[in-house]
Design a protein around this motif. Structure first.
Motif, mmCIF file in Angstrom:
data_model
loop_
_atom_site.group_PDB
_atom_site.id
_atom_site.type_symbol
_atom_site.label_atom_id
_atom_site.label_comp_id
_atom_site.label_asym_id
_atom_site.label_seq_id
_atom_site.Cartn_x
_atom_site.Cartn_y
_atom_site.Cartn_z
ATOM 1 N N GLY A 273 -4.089 -3.231 -0.864
ATOM 2 C CA GLY A 273 -3.433 -1.920 -0.863
ATOM 3 C C GLY A 273 -3.904 -0.997 -1.942
ATOM 4 N N GLY A 274 -3.582 0.312 -1.696
ATOM 5 C CA GLY A 274 -3.788 1.334 -2.713
ATOM 6 C C GLY A 274 -5.182 1.888 -2.700
ATOM 7 N N ARG A 275 -5.311 3.019 -3.403
ATOM 8 C CA ARG A 275 -6.638 3.617 -3.588
ATOM 9 C C ARG A 275 -7.324 2.844 -4.694
ATOM 10 N N SER A 276 -8.413 2.205 -4.344
ATOM 11 C CA SER A 276 -9.096 1.321 -5.295
ATOM 12 C C SER A 276 -10.518 1.787 -5.522
ATOM 13 N N THR A 277 -10.988 1.512 -6.692
ATOM 14 C CA THR A 277 -12.381 1.818 -7.014
ATOM 15 C C THR A 277 -13.179 0.538 -6.945
ATOM 16 N N ALA A 278 -14.267 0.523 -6.189
ATOM 17 C CA ALA A 278 -15.055 -0.701 -6.022
ATOM 18 C C ALA A 278 -16.469 -0.457 -6.505
ATOM 19 N N THR A 279 -16.989 -1.410 -7.268
ATOM 20 C CA THR A 279 -18.409 -1.353 -7.615
ATOM 21 C C THR A 279 -19.223 -1.790 -6.408
ATOM 22 N N VAL A 280 -20.438 -1.275 -6.327
ATOM 23 C CA VAL A 280 -21.258 -1.546 -5.139
ATOM 24 C C VAL A 280 -21.784 -2.960 -5.220
ATOM 25 N N GLY A 281 -21.521 -3.738 -4.197
ATOM 26 C CA GLY A 281 -22.000 -5.116 -4.140
ATOM 27 C C GLY A 281 -22.949 -5.268 -2.977
ATOM 28 N N CYS B 6 -9.763 5.615 9.935
ATOM 29 C CA CYS B 6 -8.402 6.080 10.216
ATOM 30 C C CYS B 6 -7.478 5.343 9.251
ATOM 31 N N PHE B 7 -6.709 6.100 8.449
ATOM 32 C CA PHE B 7 -5.918 5.527 7.358
ATOM 33 C C PHE B 7 -4.464 5.937 7.520
ATOM 34 N N ALA B 8 -3.548 4.946 7.662
ATOM 35 C CA ALA B 8 -2.109 5.188 7.783
ATOM 36 C C ALA B 8 -1.424 4.570 6.591
ATOM 37 N N THR B 9 -0.484 5.301 5.985
ATOM 38 C CA THR B 9 0.173 4.811 4.775
ATOM 39 C C THR B 9 1.627 5.261 4.748
ATOM 40 N N GLY B 10 2.438 4.545 3.913
ATOM 41 C CA GLY B 10 3.827 4.919 3.678
ATOM 42 C C GLY B 10 4.785 4.558 4.789
ATOM 43 N N PRO C 159 7.505 4.814 -7.381
ATOM 44 C CA PRO C 159 6.307 4.869 -8.230
ATOM 45 C C PRO C 159 5.558 6.174 -8.071
ATOM 46 N N ALA C 160 4.832 6.564 -9.151
ATOM 47 C CA ALA C 160 4.022 7.782 -9.081
ATOM 48 C C ALA C 160 2.918 7.630 -8.052
ATOM 49 N N GLN C 161 2.411 6.427 -7.846
ATOM 50 C CA GLN C 161 1.419 6.151 -6.824
ATOM 51 C C GLN C 161 1.502 4.675 -6.479
ATOM 52 N N PRO C 162 1.012 4.261 -5.317
ATOM 53 C CA PRO C 162 1.198 2.870 -4.897
ATOM 54 C C PRO C 162 0.578 1.904 -5.888
ATOM 55 N N SER C 163 1.228 0.728 -5.991
ATOM 56 C CA SER C 163 0.692 -0.336 -6.842
ATOM 57 C C SER C 163 -0.445 -1.031 -6.133
ATOM 58 N N PRO C 164 -1.567 -1.230 -6.782
ATOM 59 C CA PRO C 164 -2.715 -1.888 -6.128
ATOM 60 C C PRO C 164 -2.463 -3.357 -5.836
ATOM 61 N N THR D 250 -0.868 -3.741 4.422
ATOM 62 C CA THR D 250 -0.844 -4.098 3.002
ATOM 63 C C THR D 250 0.347 -3.429 2.334
ATOM 64 N N ALA D 251 1.114 -4.223 1.554
ATOM 65 C CA ALA D 251 2.328 -3.700 0.923
ATOM 66 C C ALA D 251 1.987 -2.805 -0.250
ATOM 67 N N LEU D 252 2.802 -1.745 -0.395
ATOM 68 C CA LEU D 252 2.698 -0.837 -1.535
ATOM 69 C C LEU D 252 3.764 -1.193 -2.563
ATOM 70 N N GLY D 253 3.707 -0.528 -3.715
ATOM 71 C CA GLY D 253 4.645 -0.840 -4.785
ATOM 72 C C GLY D 253 6.075 -0.483 -4.488
ATOM 73 N N ASP D 254 6.341 0.436 -3.500
ATOM 74 C CA ASP D 254 7.717 0.819 -3.188
ATOM 75 C C ASP D 254 8.249 0.066 -1.983
#
Length: 1270
Positions: free
Chosen positions: A31-39, A926-930, A808-813, A956-960
């Motif tokens: 879950g959440g907006r995540s930053t991924a290094t290129v693998g 296509c991204f659905a959230t909340g 939360p201010a934004q979803p928990s990763p 995927t569960a969010l922090g709320d």
């Protein structure tokens, strides 16, 4: 359509923003907006279409490292969990390891999921420990058995917040000469840095210490920064010899850049750094001609123990000198004297003597002196002798003075001596005057001549550089006596106690001519006369008696025939000395109170004023004889004797309060005396009063155990035999208490601790409890303290308790829920909060409780406690209970809820977007959230045809408590190049919601732009790992990469290449060490392919390098005594270039935590090549007072290592009582229990001040007494 314009926009997105959008929209099982290094991305052959995936039999996995968003709530530390997403592989299974299996703690691997296209996906979660969550490198390594491949995904080392290098302080031993420890300690303190990992090494004289450097530990402060310390023990000999100790620090904030901090006795001690004074003096000319001349070199200064003196004669090293032992002077200085012999030939040849003094701190000091008479015009002296007679009252010449005068000579060096009948006269028999004059000089010598028989020849001998042979002038002298002289008479007596006899002696002397008679008691006795050197005579008579009458007179009568004179002397028997008994005194060293001044105690038994000699001194301790040390026998002017005996024992034996007796027996008088002492008798009432603290019971014990646990702490001196007693309303309750052993502390104080447990009902009733400290010998006056439950006008108010889940201010990763227990409207402020899950207690480390906050309006308090609940627990419907304890409540109050109680159905929010893939594919997401509950249908359609998701994801569960889900469709670029409409349909049945989002293709396709770049190595890795990589990347397919360093091909063994995303990205690393990087002018990366060739370069050296000067300013005394939070400042200045890393470190005896420094702007003057920066660290006062060490660490490319500056409460001198503040009232209200160490610290500070003032008073009184005696 204008494809050129539109294509341009796509090209820019493809090389930059398109990639950013892709890494932000990866499938998110966690879950959440995540930053991924290129693998390792999916290959172009295995992920183009779902049909292709279904037909493939073996597909390697794609690995996506996921890191958390850097959100933070209140004082809660930022989340540092890491996730590894493995997807799109066939067949099952895969093996997921962290750091090649080296990291296992905190790892949670989730079950494998099969996607709709038949491929598999799996994820693993890592929650690093607090000690390693900042700065440690992590990677997940995935092994696919089906294809035999191992794919790794690396995580960025810095997840959230900027790294901050430490402030480094180097704490050194005391500079006092009185210190006797054979082992000394250096402390390298790192403050206000993050991450918490730092590499600290110790160097001795520039070389790494062996055995290895002691372990470095750090701890995180409440503000997120770290502090730490490293201690090293050194020998006093090494410290005194001036060895330089270096604390070398590297920290991730500055890469592998080293921070170096030096300390030595010369750098730390002011007196050692002062240059000594060198004095060089010539020998006298007389000593030179006698072959006893010496040039003397005197060195005067402080701390010359390690100094040595060498000599040179005309530039050549000479071993002929003799150096005396070091001498300590009364004014605190030391002196060193060395003498070098000087020959007469050297004196005349102008020889140059050089004294070279080699010192520990000042280096080499030299002084030259030239003995030169060459090349000057010399004049011989003129020598004459004159006389001066001395006569008595009758006009007789009794003596004369001879004066030898030398005049008109040059240079001024001259020697005058005397001969008597050609034999040298003693130098003490004549006096030489000073040389005087200008142009030419004169000098004289005076010889006194007494009466003698016959003539005597006196010769004045003069040596001078102008003469090869000395001048001699002879004077003949005759002083024969002429007049008669009456005798002088003395009557002496001596007593022999062993024989019990008295000897009387009558002496006549200083008369002439001879011829005397001696009568004793009227009877004439013959007397033998003896002629003396001066022409006078001497005669005597003696008699010995074994019996005498004390009242009788004894008379000696002397008659001189020539002068007719008679002299009579008398003595009385009672005036002769008689036996006397001794006076016995018993002394104690050191005197009370000693306050730990010595490890031993000496008893001195002194017997004085006795006669005759012969005395026995013996010791007894506890009724048994002990052997003492006898001192020498002394006899006074009155003939009586004194002697003494010492008995030395350990301080521990003296503290046992036993009695010691000195037995004195004098056989001459039959006297027997006994003197007895003990510590109780000698030190009664002399010990400073201890400090006594009575601490109230903790709330936890009152509520959970139903008892009040009271603590009584005594801190002071001589507590080893002290007693702590308890009383409850006057009744003795000591039998119900526990009392520990006295503990010794480094400042010579002791502490004694006792606990008393009483029922809660007794405490709540407000009854008075007393604690008293006494000593069985009354070495100090008894102290007592009382305590009872406060029953003032204020009434206790019970708290209100509620459970909530904050938005939360934004979803928990990591899909965590923070369940909050809000407690409000209670009084007083002391509160106890605990958590349970399904009626099982949760460890305190699993939740965070904030300190109570006062409300201004109604004088009540409120607080919150936060419990972190992972998705695996709250989805199971676990029941969570918040238990609250307060003195207004008879028992713990509790409130229970499940996480699902807070959730209501919620429809999704849908977003669709397109991201060009650099491998020649197009990605539609296509991204659905909340939404809640988690059941959701997602699919793509084109021309009413359903398309399966290429990379579907599970909810995927969010922090709320809500969920998110995505569906990714991968198309070939050719398919997306025509104008089409793709529609994503999302159906959420629980809220009867159906949403459709359309995405239109561009109708154009542009090939990807070429991208190449070179990246310098990490400064942090250079300093910490000694190696780092220069990185070269290119999007050119099938290219080759070569490296050169200053035009030379790099060692291929140091180069490694790796392809990313199939054959699209090519990456190469060149491993370099710190010395290579510093010595290389240019590093170039050459990229060759069939289409083009590119050369990228980078220069390690960018202008001149200037090392930083680092200073750590600890909090002031006023700030310590008035503020709950203290600020340390790390000042880094005069460095260049501006790239620098600063972080802090917090270190206690158990932990060592790195604390990132705050982001301060650099102030640079590029014209003068100087930069500066100031970093601040806020710490809690309680940690500072408890001795937590803080270090500021700095890494810069100009340094050989990491520079560290450290400070703690023991390096600063402060005392709040001087400012009018009670230091014992200083307490951090956020602490649940009052720390006994806080009290001890305050007491020790007070006692230390008392001791200092006491010693100053003793010194002053002694000084005044000395002045009065003088």
């Amino acid at each position: 359509m204008d494809c050129s314009a539109l294509g341009s926009g796509i090209a820019v997105g493809g090389s930059g923003r398109g990639m950013a959008t892709l890494t932000s929209a990866l499938p998110s099982e966690l879950g959440g907006r995540s930053t991924a290094t290129v693998g390792q991305a999916p290959s172009s052959e295995g992920s183009a279409l779902p049909a292709a995936a279904q037909n493939a039999t073996r597909t390697a996995p794609s690995v996506f490292p996921l890191v958390p968003c850097c959100s933070k709530t209140g004082n809660v530390p930022p989340d540092t969990s890491l996730a590894c997403l493995v997807t799109g592989y066939l067949p099952s299974p895969v093996d997921i390891k962290w750091n090649s299996g080296q990291v296992t703690k905190g790892v949670k691997t989730f079950p494998e999921v099969t996607m709709s296209n038949g491929l598999h996906t799996q994820s693993s979660l890592l929650i690093p420990s607090d000690s390693s969550r900042q700065g440690d490198p992590y990677q997940c390594d995935v092994t696919h058995q089906g294809t035999g491949k191992t794919v790794s995904g690396k995580f960025p080392q810095e997840l959230c917040g900027s790294a901050m290098p430490p402030q480094v302080h180097l704490l050194v031993p005391t500079c006092e000469d009185s210190a006797t420890e054979s082992q000394l300690e250096l402390v390298c303190l790192l403050l206000s840095f993050r991450p918490g990992k730092a590499d600290v090494k110790w160097l001795v004289n520039g070389k790494e210490r062996s055995p290895p450097t002691p372990a470095f530990s750090s701890a995180m402060g409440t503000d997120g920064f770290y502090m730490g310390q490293s201690r090293m023990t050194v020998t006093r000999q090494s410290w005194e010899m001036g060895d330089v100790y270096t604390c070398q620090v590297t920290h991730p904030a500055v890469g592998t850049e080293l921070s170096m901090h030096n300390a030595s006795k010369c750098l730390a001690c002011l007196r050692s750094s002062l240059d000594p004074t060198v004095y060089l003096t010539k020998p006298s000319y007389e000593d030179v001609i006698k072959n006893s001349g010496h040039v003397t070199c005197l060195v005067l200064g402080y701390d010359l123990a390690a100094s040595r003196i060498t000599w040179k004669v005309d530039g050549q090293v000479s071993p002929a000198a003799k150096t005396e032992t070091l001498k300590k002077n009364s004014n605190g200085t030391t002196s060193l004297v060395s003498s070098h012999p000087v020959s007469l030939a050297q004196w005349g040849q102008g020889t140059i003597f050089t004294c070279k003094v080699t010192t520990l701190c000042s280096g080499d000091l030299t002084q030259d002196i030239t003995l030169s008479n060459a090349g000057i015009s010399k004049k011989e002296p003129s020598v004459t002798i004159s006389r001066a007679y001395h006569e008595d009252i009758s006009g007789n010449r009794v003596s004369l003075t001879l004066i030898c005068e030398a005049s008109g000579f040059y240079p001024e060096e001259i020697s005058i001596s005397w001969l008597k009948n050609n034999s040298p006269e003693l130098k003490s028999s004549y006096n030489n005057g000073p040389v005087s004059g200008s142009g030419t000089f004169s000098a004289y010598s005076v010889l006194k001549v007494d009466k003698s028989r016959g003539a005597v020849n006196y010769t004045c001998v003069v040596h001078h550089p102008a003469m090869e042979e000395p001048k001699r002038v002879v004077e003949k002298v005759s002083l024969a006596p002429t007049n008669p002289q009456t005798p002088t008479v003395e009557l002496l007596q001596s007593i022999d106690l062993e024989k019990k006899t008295v000897t009387l002696k009558c002496i006549a002397y200083d008369y002439r001519p001879k011829g005397v008679t001696i009568k004793w008691q009227g009877k004439l006795h013959p007397a033998s006369e003896q002629r003396m050197e001066d022409g006078t005579y001497r005669a005597s008579f003696e008699t010995t008696m074994d019996k005498w009458d004390e009242e009788a007179n004894y008379t000696c009568e002397v008659e001189h025939k020539e002068t007719g004179g008679k002299v009579t002397k008398k003595t009385v028997g009672k005036d002769w000395m008689l036996p006397s008994a001794p006076t016995v005194t018993l002394y104690i060293l050191p005197a009370c109170p000693s306050l730990g001044a010595s490890d031993t105690v000496a008893l001195l038994c002194s017997a004085s004023g006795y006669y005759p000699r012969g005395l026995q001194l013996t010791w007894q301790a506890g009724g048994k004889e002990r052997e003492g040390t006898q001192a020498g026998l002394l006899q006074g002017k009155d003939g009586r004797f004194s002697s003494s005996s010492n008995l030395t024992m350990s301080q521990a034996e003296w503290d046992e309060l036993g009695e010691y007796s000195c037995h004195v027996t004098h056989p001459g008088t039959g006297s027997t005396q006994l003197s007895t002492t003990s510590k109780c008798a000698a030190c009664q009432g002399s010990i400073p009063l201890p400090n006594l603290y009575l601490l109230k019971p903790s709330l936890e014990a009152l509520l959970t155990r139903g008892e009040a646990l009271l603590t009584c702490l005594a801190v002071g001196y001589e507590l080893g035999q002290a007693r702590l007693t308890w009383e409850l309303d006057g009744a003795n309750w000591t039998a119900n208490a526990t009392v520990g052993e006295a503990k010794n502390h480094s400042n010579q104080t002791q502490s004694l601790l006792s606990h008393l447990a009483i029922p809660r009902g007794v405490w709540d009733s407000g009854r008075s409890i007393l604690c008293r400290v006494t000593h069985p010998c009354s070495l100090f006056k008894g102290m007592e303290e009382t305590i009872q439950k406060f029953r003032g006008a204020s009434i206790a108010k019970a708290p209100s308790v509620s459970l909530v889940i904050p938005s939360p201010a934004q979803p928990s990763p990591n899909a965590e829920v923070w369940l909050t227990c809000e407690v409000s409207d209670f009084f007083p402020s002391e509160l106890l909060i605990e958590w349970k899950r399904d009626n099982h207690s949760i460890e305190p480390s699993g939740y965070i409780t904030l300190p109570p906050v006062a409300k201004e309006r109604n004088s009540t308090f409120s607080t919150q406690s936060y419990l972190k609940i992972p998705v695996s627990q709250w989805e199971s419907g676990a029941v969570y209970t918040c238990l609250v304890g307060h003195e207004s409540l008879p028992s713990m109050h509790y409130t229970s809820r499940t996480v699902l109680d807070f959730l209501e159905p919620s429809p999704p929010t849908v977003t669709v977007f397109h991201a060009p893939d650099i491998g020649g594919h197009e990605n539609l997401t296509c991204f659905a959230t909340g939404f809640y509950p988690k059941h959701l249908d997602m699919q793509w359609t084109f021309n009413k045809q359903h398309l399966n998701c290429s990379s579907p994801s599970s909810p995927t569960a969010l922090g709320d408590g809500r969920f998110q889900q995505s569906c990714q469709l991968v198309l070939r670029a050719a398919e997306y190049s025509t104008l089409k409409a793709y529609t994503c349909t999302v159906i959420h049945s629980s809220t009867n919601t159906t949403l459709e989002k359309a995405l239109h293709s561009t109708g154009c396709w542009e090939p990807e732009l070429l991208s190449t770049y070179i990246q310098p190595p990490s400064l942090k890795e250079l300093f910490m790992n000694k190696m780092a990589a220069v990185t070269c990347k290119t999007s050119l397919a099938n290219a080759s990469i070569n490296w050169t360093m200053d035009g030379e091909l790099a060692d291929l063994g140091a180069v490694r290449m790796e392809q990313l995303n199939g054959s699209i990205w090519l990456q190469s690393w060149l491993q370099v060490n710190l010395s290579e990087w510093n010595s290389t002018e240019t590093v170039r990366c050459q990229i060759k392919s069939d289409l083009s060739e590119h050369v990228l370069g980078i220069s390690p050296k960018n202008g001149s390098l200037k090392a930083p000067a680092v200073y750590l300013l600890p909090p002031s005394s006023e700030e310590i005594c008035s503020n709950q939070n203290l600020t340390l400042h790390c000042i880094v200045k005069d460095f260049y270039p501006s790239e620098i890393s600063i972080w802090w470190q917090e270190k206690t005896a158990q932990t060592e935590v790195d604390i990132p420094a705050d982001n301060e702007n650099h102030d640079c003057d590029h014209n003068s090549h100087q930069c500066s920066v100031i970093s601040k660290l806020e710490v809690s006062r309680s940690k500072w007072i408890l001795g937590t060490s803080y270090s500021c660490l700095v890494a810069h490319l100009s340094s050989e290592g990491i520079i560290a500056r450290s400070a703690n409460v023991h390096t600063e001198s402060w005392h709040c009582s001087v400012l009018g503040i009670n230091p014992c009232s200083i307490r951090d209200d956020s602490m649940d229990d009052y720390s006994e160490l806080d009290d001890a610290q305050c007491v020790w500070t007070t006692v230390s001040t008392f001791i200092a003032l006491f010693l100053v008073t003793l010194f002053y009184s002694g000084f005044v007494t000395f002045i009065k005696v003088k």
